[in-house]
Design an enzyme around this catalytic site. Structure first.
Site, PDB file in Angstrom:
ATOM      1  N   ALA A 101       0.831  -1.206   0.000  1.00 31.04           N
ATOM      2  CA  ALA A 101       0.000   0.000   0.000  1.00 31.04           C
ATOM      3  C   ALA A 101       0.867   1.258   0.000  1.00 31.04           C
ATOM      4  O   ALA A 101       0.582   2.220  -0.730  1.00 31.04           O
ATOM      5  CB  ALA A 101      -0.938  -0.004   1.205  1.00 31.04           C
ATOM      6  N   TYR A 102       1.929   1.255   0.807  1.00 25.58           N
ATOM      7  CA  TYR A 102       2.813   2.415   0.876  1.00 25.58           C
ATOM      8  C   TYR A 102       3.495   2.659  -0.462  1.00 25.58           C
ATOM      9  O   TYR A 102       3.490   3.789  -0.981  1.00 25.58           O
ATOM     10  CB  TYR A 102       3.856   2.184   1.969  1.00 25.58           C
ATOM     11  CG  TYR A 102       4.907   3.255   2.080  1.00 25.58           C
ATOM     12  CD1 TYR A 102       4.562   4.564   2.381  1.00 25.58           C
ATOM     13  CD2 TYR A 102       6.259   2.961   1.900  1.00 25.58           C
ATOM     14  CE1 TYR A 102       5.522   5.554   2.500  1.00 25.58           C
ATOM     15  CE2 TYR A 102       7.230   3.944   2.020  1.00 25.58           C
ATOM     16  CZ  TYR A 102       6.861   5.235   2.313  1.00 25.58           C
ATOM     17  OH  TYR A 102       7.811   6.215   2.427  1.00 25.58           O
ATOM     18  N   GLY A 103       4.069   1.604  -1.047  1.00 26.71           N
ATOM     19  CA  GLY A 103       4.731   1.760  -2.343  1.00 26.71           C
ATOM     20  C   GLY A 103       3.786   2.238  -3.418  1.00 26.71           C
ATOM     21  O   GLY A 103       4.133   3.086  -4.250  1.00 26.71           O
ATOM     22  N   SER A 145       1.089   4.056  -2.968  1.00 26.40           N
ATOM     23  CA  SER A 145       0.745   5.461  -2.732  1.00 26.40           C
ATOM     24  C   SER A 145       1.837   6.385  -3.251  1.00 26.40           C
ATOM     25  O   SER A 145       1.557   7.463  -3.803  1.00 26.40           O
ATOM     26  CB  SER A 145       0.482   5.713  -1.244  1.00 26.40           C
ATOM     27  OG  SER A 145       1.685   5.697  -0.482  1.00 26.40           O
TER      28      SER A 145
END
Length: 242
Positions: A149-151, A153
């Site tokens: 999810a972080y990557g 975003s």
């Protein structure tokens, strides 16, 4: 590399990379608006900048709260430099990522910078120029377990940077990205041995100091980067190159 006479907004400016960016921008002569959730930490940053002869003020804002995003955008609409630094990165496998986790990541890492830019960039364009620098990550380029999810975003931020360059570049607004690798921050300190293992994969064989990332941001904010539009500057010790 002076920024004398410029005003800069740094989101997530009370700790880690954001704090280093705020300090360095102030040292280069910019009036800095620091924003973050923690008023005490914000006031500490402002006091430190003031003690070093700089000029800064603090606006408390939680970028997970869209009312705060709108309020911040209105209060800082006429800045010359916008640094989209604030971010959250709950590290867990995809199947353990809750809807609440996912929404928080995209609210803070994508939605907030999108709407800050939507308010600020047109006003920069109307004045004939400005600089927007967003902080991404090497995880936007290379697959990293537990950071889906972080990557994603941050990959979105890199894609937005290309679109914003097409939209606002012709009016002199330079929009760029700094993509750090492992960096020694309070948040990353909690990783312990995992952080050491990560730095072992970096050709530089160490993590970055926040000041090194801040130097890249200041360069892109300055007139020395006057012909750099839509770039992703990988400040990652060579990690995405290998």
């Amino acid at each position: 590399m002076t920024l004398q006479g410029k005003t800069a907004l740094v989101t997530g400016g009370t700790s880690g990379i954001g704090r280093a960016v705020a300090m360095k921008l102030a040292h280069r002569g910019a009036h800095v608006i620091v924003t973050g959730r923690d008023k005490r930490r914000g006031e500490e940053v402002i006091a430190e900048i003031d003690a070093q002869g700089g000029n800064a003020r603090f606006i408390a804002a939680d970028l997970a709260n869209f009312d705060d995003v709108r309020r911040l955008a209105g209060a800082a609409a006429d800045v010359d430099v916008l640094v989209n630094n604030a971010g959250v990165f709950p590290g867990r496998p995809t199947e353990q990522t809750t809807e609440k986790d996912f929404d928080l990541v995209f609210d803070v890492n994508v939605k907030a910078p999108f709407y800050l830019t939507a308010t600020i960039a047109p006003r920069m364009a109307a004045r004939g120029g400005g600089a927007i620098i967003s902080i991404s990550t090497m995880a936007a380029t290379i697959g990293m377990s537990g950071l889906a999810a972080y990557g994603a975003s941050k990959a979105a931020i890199e894609a937005l940077t290309k679109s914003w360059t097409a939209e606002y570049g012709p009016q002199g607004v330079r929009v760029n990205v700094v993509a750090p690798g492992p960096t020694h921050t309070p948040a990353n300190a909690a990783m312990g041995e995992m952080f050491d293992a990560l730095t072992a994969t970096v050709p530089a064989r160490r993590g970055a100091d926040p000041d090194e990332i801040a130097a890249a941001v200041c360069f892109l904010a300055s007139d020395e980067a006057s012909f750099i539009y839509g770039a992703v500057l990988h400040a990652d010790g060579g990690r995405v190159a290998v």
